[in-house]
Design an enzyme around this catalytic site. Structure first.
Site, PDB file in Angstrom:
ATOM      1  CG  HIS B 228      -1.886   1.183   1.181  1.00  0.00           C
ATOM      2  ND1 HIS B 228      -1.862   2.301   1.306  1.00  0.00           N
ATOM      3  CD2 HIS B 228      -3.147   0.981   0.964  1.00  0.00           C
ATOM      4  CE1 HIS B 228      -2.883   3.098   1.062  1.00  0.00           C
ATOM      5  NE2 HIS B 228      -4.052   2.270   0.866  1.00  0.00           N
ATOM      6  N   PRO B 229       0.555   2.298  -0.949  1.00  0.00           N
ATOM      7  CG  PRO B 229      -0.375   3.674  -2.744  1.00  0.00           C
ATOM      8  CD  PRO B 229      -0.492   2.228  -2.006  1.00  0.00           C
TER       9      PRO B 229
END
Lengths: 383, 383
Positions: B228-229
């Site tokens: 997940h960024p």
């Protein structure tokens, strides 16, 4: 005509994404959403980057237009405020682990006995029943355990996640559907219902062809890159300047495609039906690319579009946000700051509905506990 | 207590996935769905593999429990049947290209004038407004144009699609939400509404952090594989026997993780807050894997689970379908054949609701035009 959920009040105890995504949709449909946050730091997403002027764009995108009050549901003073709110709520939403609301004295059974019209919507990692009911989860956990990672990415490489948190988002959308169905039925029979949505269940619900394939063949599907495993041609193709999409989902479209590409394949038994095309999809891709590699993406998208064949570009998110069709549909909106100035961009409401309106701005996302005064005054007005 | 949509009749002119997915959910919530198919071949998905005893498992998984009647809406005889059905419908669903229903004489304006209570739900590639309203689309087209492919996959490699057709499925879920909100409001004001959902809009609506990042930084995000960024640690990690997921979405969970791994990182300024951890995510991953590589996935999932840290396996679809939690939640159901014998497996209903019931079997998917007699007799009963 008023908005469809005009007059509906949602007491929203959820945080992070699944629950807040649900209440965002309900707010867009006209509901008043009172976000109950824990004192101190509030919703975890207030700390999620990126930030602008110290505020999280992530939080703003999901919580615009909601009202915030900070309540510690273990403190007597705050419980008293919460219990003054309860009788005015049509829906309560929570995403605690199963059992937490019961220990607080606000479980479904207790609330239903006191407020039989109240609808109780819960979203959790694994749901309120089953052996893992009390395990914690986030998006990544259910994307991995729920199977979507096993069919996303390239064959033979490490699995990838879906780039957006569909573990949360799809669960939030199922919760919203359950709550809306319960609201509809309450208008007829006067009774509230409990809705219990599990993120893991929601992942399984969107596996589509993968369950059918596994159950018929006994073998689970593997990732197929950019290709749909049950339809062909239905994937990315190389043009002279990069990749674009062709999606010819039935025989009529395939025949049109053969005409547009001047490729006489539609009478060939290897390609005459969709099952045959799926069987011979690698050869079909090479034959199509033998033609498409000669011209640009723009050329093919225009030419196939004119022939009625579904095709299109692969856009990055900046391109999507400028896409004329997206702009014409008011799908990128400005979230205002507390002074009424545009502060963030966010997704608009994809549910276009007569009588709902489709504004291109959204009220500010609340500061933590920023609406306590207004909420207390509203309660006083209720007597 | 009856099902929430008991007594609601849906006239469903949709085919393939987005519309039928919507009407499947409405059927699961108790609505009667009459599927109107074109004579001859019917819904395209009747030809989608895999097949069992000549029937498409794909079609069965989405259309179980619906009734089928084949009607050519350009033939006077069949139009007469359709017009006998219309007054008994609460909802009409269609996924034609914009303008087709108008040319047939069944556009929203005409129907609303004749049947003011009727709710009209439309799902199309690009919606009923905007410059591309009349372009055709399938899932792949909106996954590519709508941005999700640009954030899914591995950085530097060709884009991949989400392994399930979320271009259709998410649009169908938005249509369902719009229809349910309109049904709810109709109980109060007696008037139907038009709901217009575009698959492209729906893709933008689920881009989550990607819009926030693009709007704050000016740079669209790229794929980040299994990570997940905006949250860390929130990705896959190597154990001694393969990959598993750890998702520690806030500081408290990260601190618990440090204790469970015996890694004293939570006071380190590089890792003390989520923004700092996102900044230093590659180093953090290597530090965590230095520990996790020593033991198996099962060891870590049990250990982290006991410590309350979200973690889990990456399962293929066969494993998901056997997952004890999925089984306990009735999330894999048997679709029966016309003789009442289990014929296919399909996803169960993820909306668990009091008073709804949660059966583990589903009635058969209809043969094309297989319910004409029953539907005509039902109409006669209506007088």
């Amino acid at each position: 005509m008023t908005k469809p959920l005009a007059g509906i009040t949602i007491l929203d105890l959820t945080h992070v994404l699944a629950g807040p995504f649900c209440s965002m949709t309900l707010a867009d449909l006209g509901a008043r959403v009172i976000k109950v946050e824990r004192p101190g730091s509030g919703d975890d997403t207030r700390a999620f980057p990126p930030f602008s002027k110290g505020k999280s764009a992530y939080f703003a995108a999901i919580n615009h237009g909601k009202k915030s009050i900070a309540l510690d549901l273990k403190s007597d003073t705050d419980r008293a405020v919460f219990e003054r709110l309860l009788p005015h709520a049509d829906v309560i939403l929570e995403n605690y682990r199963p059992g937490v609301m019961e220990r607080l004295g606000y479980g479904w059974e207790d609330l239903h006995a006191m407020y039989p019209r109240l609808i109780y919507g819960a979203v959790s990692g694994f749901g309120h029943t089953g052996p893992d009911a009390k395990r914690p989860a986030y998006d990544m956990v259910v994307q991995g355990r729920g199977g979507v990672m096993s069919i996303t990415g390239e064959k033979g490489r490490e699995p990838v996640r879906v780039g957006a948190s569909i573990g949360d988002i799809v669960a939030g959308m199922y919760l919203s559907q359950g709550v809306l169905a319960a609201l509809m039925d309450r208008e007829r029979n006067g009774k509230g219902r409990k809705v219990d949505v599990a993120m893991l269940d929601a992942q399984l619900a969107i596996l589509e062809h993968a369950i059918a394939i596994t159950s018929v063949t006994g073998t689970p599907p593997v990732p197929t890159g950019a290709r749909h495993p049950s339809i062909a041609p239905f994937e990315t193709f190389h043009a002279s300047d990069g990749l674009f999409v062709i999606a010819a989902g039935n025989d009529v479209l395939f025949e049109k495609l053969c005409v547009a590409l001047n490729l006489p394949l539609s009478d060939d038994p290897r390609f005459a039906t969709n099952p045959a095309r799926v069987e011979n999809t690698r050869l079909l891709k090479r034959l199509i690319e033998a033609v498409t590699l000669d011209k640009t993406r723009a050329y093919w998208i225009a030419r196939l579009g004119a022939a009625g064949i579904p095709s299109g570009p692969i856009q990055d998110v900046a391109q999507v946000m400028r896409d004329p069709q997206i702009v014409a549909r008011n799908m990128v909106v400005d979230v205002l700051d507390r002074n009424g100035r545009p502060a963030f961009k966010a997704a608009g409401n994809p549910i276009k509905m007569s009588g709902l309106g489709d504004p291109t701005v959204r009220p500010a996302a609340p500061d933590l506990d920023g609406d306590r005064g207004e909420i207390l005054r509203w309660l006083e007005g209720k007597g």
